[in-house]
Every structure is written in structure tokens, then in C-alpha cells.
Design an enzyme around this catalytic site. Structure first.
Site, PDB file in Angstrom:
ATOM      1  N   SER A 108       0.834  -1.193   0.000  1.00 21.13           N
ATOM      2  CA  SER A 108       0.000   0.000   0.000  1.00 21.13           C
ATOM      3  C   SER A 108       0.871   1.247   0.000  1.00 21.13           C
ATOM      4  CB  SER A 108      -0.899   0.014   1.244  1.00 21.13           C
ATOM      5  OG  SER A 108      -1.574   1.254   1.389  1.00 21.13           O
ATOM      6  N   TYR A 158      -2.301  -1.148  10.469  1.00 20.91           N
ATOM      7  CA  TYR A 158      -2.393  -1.504   9.051  1.00 20.91           C
ATOM      8  C   TYR A 158      -1.158  -1.037   8.282  1.00 20.91           C
ATOM      9  CZ  TYR A 158      -4.185  -1.425   4.229  1.00 20.91           C
ATOM     10  OH  TYR A 158      -4.344  -1.602   2.876  1.00 20.91           O
TER      11      TYR A 158
END
Length: 295
Positions: free
Chosen positions: A187, A200
Site C-alpha cells: 500500500s 495496518y
């Protein structure tokens, strides 16, 4: 005759998103608008004919887009997802089969080591082999205060997002041939961690390092490993706690493309990395962020 060229600012949904919330895990088919995963918009050209792929998180979002693209490119596909997401998974199965390919549905929780290890063997058995492994499933829950992060959330996020990758690869090496491809999903959070995604974002940094290191380890075996780094993509993760509710309407509009991305906009990269066209590509991070820079 000149083919039509679309304006990337308006090619896909570019208005404010309606505020909406589902309990995790969410169903994509209940979202407004429903993400475009290539059901109608992706066209294949046989780049993966005869290949056999396992995609985790393949019921919705980015994993769904990869699974659909693989089928339209000629691959048989097994997808993993949580049992609650069966409704979305059945939709993917129909699209894969409509493309003339075999679809295998393997529901289960990647936080469970025994299931995750067996998943790979079940996929390979059902497909008659395995040469593409897409490790895409993820858990994302926003929290604005580190003191509110529970131990169980941190553990579940790390187990789902990164630890399960170790289990999956360890088993997949029994099947992946020379020329096989492992593709992970990291990401932009690796490079630009948000203050409300501390757990995360940390897992995404780990995924990038894992992917590069694994590429170095498996290079001599002829197995390529790469990772895709999405930016703000409109998926079910966002509306079931992945984003703060007040951020939903303007989600993605701060990027250079002034909108959130759709899952289908990543499909071509997952196809490329799995295909013979990427025979000299390994250990790389492919950013699809709408303009954010992956440092």
C-alpha cells in the site's frame, strides 16, 4: 480511425461518495456505488491461457478485479474469502465461469494457520496445479488514538496481512514451477502512513520488505515475486471501518487524479506481473496511487 481516449479524471466515478457503513467484513454488492472490478469493463487477450491462480481476498475489491482479469485472460482461478462474504464470492464465480474458466471457491479465515496452509493444497488440487499466487487479503480498521488499539486488533491485523503470507508461501513452494509468480498487495501506507492506520500501515511496510526479500531468495528458483502498492481504491475495506466515516465522501479526491481509483484500474498490473511479459521483473513495487509518490 482514432480510438477513443478517456479523460482519467472522469473515466470512473468522481463525485462525492455517500456516507455508508457496514460491519466488518462488508459485502461489496451492498456498497453505493458498487466498485468496478472489471465484470464488464475488463477485456482479456489470452495472456494467461492455461495458467492456474490462487487469489486471497478474491471476493471483492482488488482481489476480485485480479481474479476476474485472470479468468478473462485464460486462467483457472481459486479464490479465498471469509464465509460471510459468500454472496460476493458467488458473483465472482459466475463471472469466471462466463469467461469459460474454472472457478474454485475456498472460504475460510487466514488468521487460522492450519486453514491457511491447507488452502494452498486444496487450491492446487482443485486446479490441477498452481503457478500464480496472489496474496491480497487484508484487514484495515481505523483508530485515531493508539491507546484505543486493542491487542486483538493488532494481532489480527498482523496475522491476516503479513503472517499468513509466510504460511501460504511455505506451502505454495511445493507447487510453484520455474516461471511461477507470487504477487503481494502492499500500500501507499508503507511510504505515507496515516495517523489513524498505525497497525495496518505497519503491516504494509512489512509486506514490502517481505516481498523484496522473498524475491531475492526465490530468484534462483525462477520464481518471481513482486508487490502492488495501491493508493485510495474504492473497496469494501473503506466502508466497514477502514476509513473514518467523515472521510468517506471526499475519499481519494486529494490525489492528482482528484478521485478514488476503482479496483479494475489495478487489474492490468496484476495480469502483467503474472504473465510472461514480466519475465525480467522481480523484487519490484508497482504503485497505482492516483498521484501519490511511493518513496
Amino acid at each position: 480511425m482514432t480510438s477513443k481516449i478517456n479523460d482519467p479524471l472522469t473515466k470512473y466515478y468522481h463525485e462525492d461518495f455517500p456516507k455508508q457503513k457496514q460491519e466488518a467484513p462488508a459485502l461489496q454488492n451492498k456498497m453505493e456505488p458498487v466498485p468496478d472490478c472489471g465484470e464488464e469493463s475488463y477485456s482479456g487477450s489470452g495472456k494467461l491461457k492455461g495458467r492456474k491462480a490462487l487469489v486471497t481476498g478474491g471476493d471483492s475489491g482488488i482481489g476480485r478485479a485480479a481474479a476476474i482479469a485472470y479468468a478473462k485472460e485464460g486462467a483457472d482461478v481459486a479464490i479465498n474469502y471469509l464465509p460471510f462474504e459468500e454472496e460476493d464470492a458467488q458473483e465472482v464465480k459466475k463471472v469466471i465461469e462466463a469467461a469459460g474458466q474454472k472457478a474454485v471457491l475456498l472460504p475460510g479465515d487466514l488468521k487460522e494457520e492450519s486453514f491457511t496452509r491447507q488452502l494452498v493444497h486444496d487450491a492446487a488440487k482443485a486446479l490441477g496445479g498452481l503457478d500464480i499466487l496472489v496474496l491480497n487479503a487484508g484487514m484495515q480498521q481505523a483508530s485515531t488514538d493508539i491507546k484505543e488499539l486493542t491487542t486483538i486488533q493488532i494481532q489480527d491485523t498482523f496475522t491476516t496481512n503479513i503472517i499468513s503470507m509466510y504460511w501460504s508461501v511455505q506451502e505454495a513452494l511445493d507447487y510453484l514451477p520455474k516461471g511461477g509468480s507470487i504477487i503481494t498487495t502492499t500500500s501507499i501506507q508503507d511510504a505515507e502512513p496515516s495517523s489513524h492506520l498505525l497497525d495496518y500501515a505497519a503491516t504494509k511496510g512489512a509486506i514490502t520488505s517481505f516481498s523484496k526479500g522473498l524475491a531475492a531468495q526465490l530468484g534462483e528458483k525462477g520464481i518471481r515475486v513482486n508487490t502492488v502498492a495501491p493508493g485510495p481504491i474504492w473497496t469494501a475495506l473503506q466502508i466497514c471501518g477502514g476509513q473514518l466515516q467523515e472521510s468517506i465522501p471526499k475519499f481519494g479526491q486529494n490525489e492528482l487524479m482528484q478521485r478514488a481509483g476503482q479496483p479494475v484500474e489495478l487489474a492490468g498490473v496484476y495480469v502483467f506481473l503474472a504473465s510472461e511479459e514480466a519475465s525480467y521483473v522481480t523484487g519490484q513495487v508497482y504503485s497505482i496511487t492516483g498521484g501519490s509518490f511511493f518513496a
